[in-house]
Design a protein around this motif. Structure first.
Motif, PDB file in Angstrom:
ATOM      1  N   PHE A  75     -16.859 -20.448 -25.045  1.00  0.00           N
ATOM      2  CA  PHE A  75     -16.305 -21.630 -25.698  1.00  0.00           C
ATOM      3  C   PHE A  75     -16.224 -22.832 -24.763  1.00  0.00           C
ATOM      4  CE2 PHE A  75     -14.779 -17.860 -27.851  1.00  0.00           C
ATOM      5  CZ  PHE A  75     -15.117 -18.140 -29.164  1.00  0.00           C
ATOM      6  N   ASP A  76     -16.134 -22.570 -23.457  1.00  0.00           N
ATOM      7  CA  ASP A  76     -16.043 -23.647 -22.473  1.00  0.00           C
ATOM      8  C   ASP A  76     -17.316 -24.493 -22.416  1.00  0.00           C
ATOM      9  OD1 ASP A  76     -17.213 -21.259 -21.402  1.00  0.00           O
ATOM     10  OD2 ASP A  76     -17.029 -22.107 -19.383  1.00  0.00           O
ATOM     11  N   LEU A  77     -18.425 -23.982 -22.939  1.00  0.00           N
ATOM     12  CA  LEU A  77     -19.672 -24.749 -22.944  1.00  0.00           C
ATOM     13  C   LEU A  77     -19.714 -25.782 -24.065  1.00  0.00           C
ATOM     14  CD1 LEU A  77     -22.208 -21.840 -22.286  1.00  0.00           C
ATOM     15  CD2 LEU A  77     -21.258 -23.465 -20.632  1.00  0.00           C
ATOM     16  N   CYS A  78     -18.693 -25.773 -24.912  1.00  0.00           N
ATOM     17  CA  CYS A  78     -18.701 -26.640 -26.094  1.00  0.00           C
ATOM     18  C   CYS A  78     -17.414 -27.433 -26.269  1.00  0.00           C
ATOM     19  CB  CYS A  78     -18.957 -25.787 -27.335  1.00  0.00           C
ATOM     20  SG  CYS A  78     -20.554 -24.972 -27.323  1.00  0.00           S
ATOM     21  N   GLY A  82     -15.428 -29.010 -29.962  1.00  0.00           N
ATOM     22  CA  GLY A  82     -14.156 -28.637 -30.558  1.00  0.00           C
ATOM     23  C   GLY A  82     -13.403 -27.656 -29.683  1.00  0.00           C
ATOM     24  N   THR A  83     -12.205 -27.339 -30.109  1.00  0.00           N
ATOM     25  CA  THR A  83     -11.389 -26.361 -29.390  1.00  0.00           C
ATOM     26  C   THR A  83     -11.934 -24.963 -29.647  1.00  0.00           C
ATOM     27  OG1 THR A  83      -9.886 -25.982 -31.227  1.00  0.00           O
ATOM     28  CG2 THR A  83      -9.326 -27.803 -29.717  1.00  0.00           C
ATOM     29  N   GLU A  84     -11.499 -23.996 -28.868  1.00  0.00           N
ATOM     30  CA  GLU A  84     -11.928 -22.617 -29.092  1.00  0.00           C
ATOM     31  C   GLU A  84     -11.592 -22.177 -30.508  1.00  0.00           C
ATOM     32  OE1 GLU A  84     -11.019 -18.084 -27.615  1.00  0.00           O
ATOM     33  OE2 GLU A  84     -10.826 -19.684 -26.128  1.00  0.00           O
ATOM     34  N   ASN A  85     -10.398 -22.497 -30.965  1.00  0.00           N
ATOM     35  CA  ASN A  85      -9.999 -22.110 -32.315  1.00  0.00           C
ATOM     36  C   ASN A  85     -10.891 -22.754 -33.371  1.00  0.00           C
ATOM     37  OD1 ASN A  85      -8.150 -20.722 -34.180  1.00  0.00           O
ATOM     38  ND2 ASN A  85      -7.602 -22.826 -34.764  1.00  0.00           N
ATOM     39  N   GLU A  86     -11.219 -24.022 -33.195  1.00  0.00           N
ATOM     40  CA  GLU A  86     -12.096 -24.703 -34.150  1.00  0.00           C
ATOM     41  C   GLU A  86     -13.486 -24.063 -34.186  1.00  0.00           C
ATOM     42  OE1 GLU A  86     -10.438 -29.284 -34.175  1.00  0.00           O
ATOM     43  OE2 GLU A  86     -11.724 -28.657 -32.511  1.00  0.00           O
ATOM     44  N   ILE A  87     -14.006 -23.727 -33.020  1.00  0.00           N
ATOM     45  CA  ILE A  87     -15.341 -23.127 -32.947  1.00  0.00           C
ATOM     46  C   ILE A  87     -15.328 -21.720 -33.544  1.00  0.00           C
ATOM     47  CG2 ILE A  87     -17.132 -22.311 -31.350  1.00  0.00           C
ATOM     48  CD1 ILE A  87     -16.321 -24.819 -29.607  1.00  0.00           C
TER      49      ILE A  87
END
Length: 159
Positions: A75-78, A82-87
């Protein structure tokens, strides 16, 4: 290089495919839009999504914490998407994160990668597909590019 297809062409190819679930057609508009944005082939993006989740939006890999249609683990690549939760929970953000990671893995240089006694050579988009899944030597990782390519070729033959 990204190829341009219409949403209708993608939906039609998915409908004719025996290797990609009809569920994938639900996400065709998003795949087309994001493939255009990141200059990737929407058929290849769809093939990855089908391989990762069978286009089941609720797919979770509990062993690695991956989530969503594109089975995002990093998730840190994005963070710009958005946030991890959003992704994890928003399919558009999940697909965009996957397309971004996939595009970021693209390389025009080739990489020779040895697993056991077999030397695999990856270049261009096959390099990006292999980079997307990781560089492990177990059967899952070794067969991933071939499985995605089978789905991709099937979609291409149905456009």
């Amino acid at each position: 290089d990204g190829r341009t297809y219409s949403t209708q062409q993608l939906v039609s190819a998915i409908g004719k495919s025996d290797k990609v679930s009809d569920e994938c057609s639900k996400y065709a508009t998003t795949v087309i839009t994001l493939s255009n944005k990141y200059n990737t082939d929407p058929l290849l993006v769809t093939a990855i999504m089908a391989q990762e989740s069978s286009c089941n939006v609720g797919t979770r890999d509990s062993s690695k914490g991956c989530a969503g249609l594109m089975q995002i683990c990093s998730f840190d690549l994005c963070t710009n998407i958005g946030t991890e939760n959003e992704i994890r929970t928003n399919y558009q953000k999940n697909i965009e994160c996957g397309v971004k990671i996939f595009k970021d893995k693209f390389s025009t240089s080739s990489r020779s990668f040895q697993c056991g006694n077999i030397d695999h050579i990856y270049k261009d988009w096959s390099y990006a597909v292999r980079g997307y899944v990781g560089w492990g030597c177990d059967d899952f990782h070794v067969n991933y590019v071939m499985s995605v390519n089978d789905r991709y070729e099937d979609l291409k033959s149905n456009v």
